[in-house]
Write a protein that holds these residues in place. Structure first.
Motif, PDB file in Angstrom:
ATOM      1  N   LEU A 152      13.124  17.150 110.220  1.00 40.68           N
ATOM      2  CA  LEU A 152      12.758  17.581 108.864  1.00 40.68           C
ATOM      3  C   LEU A 152      11.381  16.998 108.552  1.00 40.68           C
ATOM      4  CD1 LEU A 152      16.186  17.096 107.019  1.00 40.68           C
ATOM      5  CD2 LEU A 152      15.238  19.174 108.062  1.00 40.68           C
ATOM      6  N   ASN A 153      10.385  17.596 109.155  1.00 44.87           N
ATOM      7  CA  ASN A 153       9.047  17.004 109.168  1.00 44.87           C
ATOM      8  C   ASN A 153       8.381  16.972 107.801  1.00 44.87           C
ATOM      9  OD1 ASN A 153       9.218  16.607 111.969  1.00 44.87           O
ATOM     10  ND2 ASN A 153       8.492  18.685 112.375  1.00 44.87           N
ATOM     11  N   ASN A 154       8.641  17.962 106.972  1.00 45.79           N
ATOM     12  CA  ASN A 154       8.029  17.977 105.639  1.00 45.79           C
ATOM     13  C   ASN A 154       8.612  16.869 104.763  1.00 45.79           C
ATOM     14  OD1 ASN A 154       6.434  20.378 106.146  1.00 45.79           O
ATOM     15  ND2 ASN A 154       8.353  21.516 106.029  1.00 45.79           N
ATOM     16  N   LEU A 155       9.921  16.697 104.842  1.00 46.58           N
ATOM     17  CA  LEU A 155      10.570  15.627 104.101  1.00 46.58           C
ATOM     18  C   LEU A 155      10.106  14.262 104.617  1.00 46.58           C
ATOM     19  CD1 LEU A 155      12.618  14.557 102.061  1.00 46.58           C
ATOM     20  CD2 LEU A 155      14.431  14.956 103.762  1.00 46.58           C
ATOM     21  N   ALA A 156       9.968  14.147 105.932  1.00 39.27           N
ATOM     22  CA  ALA A 156       9.503  12.884 106.522  1.00 39.27           C
ATOM     23  C   ALA A 156       8.072  12.575 106.092  1.00 39.27           C
ATOM     24  CB  ALA A 156       9.605  12.955 108.040  1.00 39.27           C
ATOM     25  N   ARG A 157       7.223  13.604 106.031  1.00 36.00           N
ATOM     26  CA  ARG A 157       5.836  13.408 105.583  1.00 36.00           C
ATOM     27  C   ARG A 157       5.804  12.897 104.167  1.00 36.00           C
ATOM     28  NH1 ARG A 157       3.928  15.440 101.126  1.00 36.00           N
ATOM     29  NH2 ARG A 157       4.810  17.468 101.660  1.00 36.00           N
ATOM     30  N   TRP A 158       6.606  13.539 103.293  1.00 35.65           N
ATOM     31  CA  TRP A 158       6.660  13.085 101.901  1.00 35.65           C
ATOM     32  C   TRP A 158       7.146  11.641 101.830  1.00 35.65           C
ATOM     33  CZ3 TRP A 158      11.067  11.275  99.581  1.00 35.65           C
ATOM     34  CH2 TRP A 158      10.945  10.947  98.219  1.00 35.65           C
ATOM     35  N   HIS A 159       8.200  11.316 102.553  1.00 34.56           N
ATOM     36  CA  HIS A 159       8.778   9.976 102.484  1.00 34.56           C
ATOM     37  C   HIS A 159       7.777   8.919 102.943  1.00 34.56           C
ATOM     38  CE1 HIS A 159      11.292   6.520 103.707  1.00 34.56           C
ATOM     39  NE2 HIS A 159      12.013   6.868 102.651  1.00 34.56           N
ATOM     40  N   GLU A 160       7.071   9.188 104.012  1.00 34.05           N
ATOM     41  CA  GLU A 160       6.078   8.236 104.511  1.00 34.05           C
ATOM     42  C   GLU A 160       4.952   8.053 103.501  1.00 34.05           C
ATOM     43  OE1 GLU A 160       3.128   7.551 108.385  1.00 34.05           O
ATOM     44  OE2 GLU A 160       4.407   9.324 108.263  1.00 34.05           O
ATOM     45  N   GLN A 161       4.494   9.156 102.928  1.00 37.50           N
ATOM     46  CA  GLN A 161       3.391   9.106 101.968  1.00 37.50           C
ATOM     47  C   GLN A 161       3.773   8.312 100.726  1.00 37.50           C
ATOM     48  OE1 GLN A 161       2.092  12.993 100.745  1.00 37.50           O
ATOM     49  NE2 GLN A 161       0.601  12.231  99.274  1.00 37.50           N
TER      50      GLN A 161
END
Length: 213
Positions: free
Chosen positions: A186-195
């Motif tokens: 779930l790359n979009n969710l992971a990107r948001w979480h990291e950011q």
């Protein structure tokens, strides 16, 4: 101002992140929920619901509920704005925050109440079927969020708001204590979480796991 807190508990963490974004210093008062200190008569005078967090003002008045506390802090320190600058934003951010609470937090709460940690406390009778259903709905919601983040940098648009704080604290709690980490891919969710996790406010308010009731 004093904030009745328990390290790692997600709802007090929402307030701590919000206050850090505003640059507001709160005196943290440890309320040991493992010892049921939030259920004693003295605390119930501050919040009859017997829950944390509670914000105690300098004059002794108290405000319970994390979002209500955050609204108070926004009124005290309007910038940076986290609830909405105009009529549309006020409605949109409120709607997104409520979706996080009623469609996501509700499910992880059911899984938590019916999971092994709470079960070991002997406070509630666990219902395995309820946990299985809420586990499944939680993962379905993660898939929905991943699709939403294809076209949105943050939960409620192009800037960080209370809705991001609500989602972040839920995801971190679910992953660390409920066994509901988002699936790989779930790359979009992971990107948001990291950011969002990299923000100083989110790093300053620790997500260290701790039991919560």
């Amino acid at each position: 101002m004093k904030l009745y807190d328990y390290a790692g508990a997600p709802n007090p963490r929402r307030v701590k992140i919000f206050a850090a974004e505003k640059g507001i210093d709160l005196e943290l008062v440890h309320c040991d929920i493992t010892k049921r200190e939030h259920k004693v008569s003295g605390f119930l005078k501050k919040n009859p619901s017997g829950k944390i967090p509670v914000l105690e003002l300098d004059d002794g008045r108290c405000i319970p509920e994390s979002v209500a506390i955050c609204r108070y802090l926004e009124a005290v320190e309007p910038e940076p704005n986290l609830f909405g600058r105009d009529a549309y934003e006020l409605g949109h951010i409120e709607a997104r925050n409520r979706q996080m609470e009623f469609e996501y937090w509700r499910e992880i709460s059911i899984s938590w109440i019916n999971g092994p940690i709470v079960g070991a406390m002997g406070l509630f009778e666990s219902i395995p079927e309820a946990k299985a259903q809420s586990d499944e709905r939680t993962h379905q919601y993660y898939n929905r969020l991943d699709k939403e983040f294809e076209n949105s940098e943050f939960v409620a648009g192009d800037r960080f708001t209370i809705a991001d704080i609500t989602l972040l604290t839920g995801v971190d709690f679910a992953a660390s204590l409920v066994g509901l980490k988002p699936d790989e891919g779930l790359n979009n969710l992971a990107r948001w979480h990291e950011q969002v996790s990299s923000r100083p406010s989110c790093q300053s308010a620790s997500a260290t796991p701790s039991p919560q009731t």
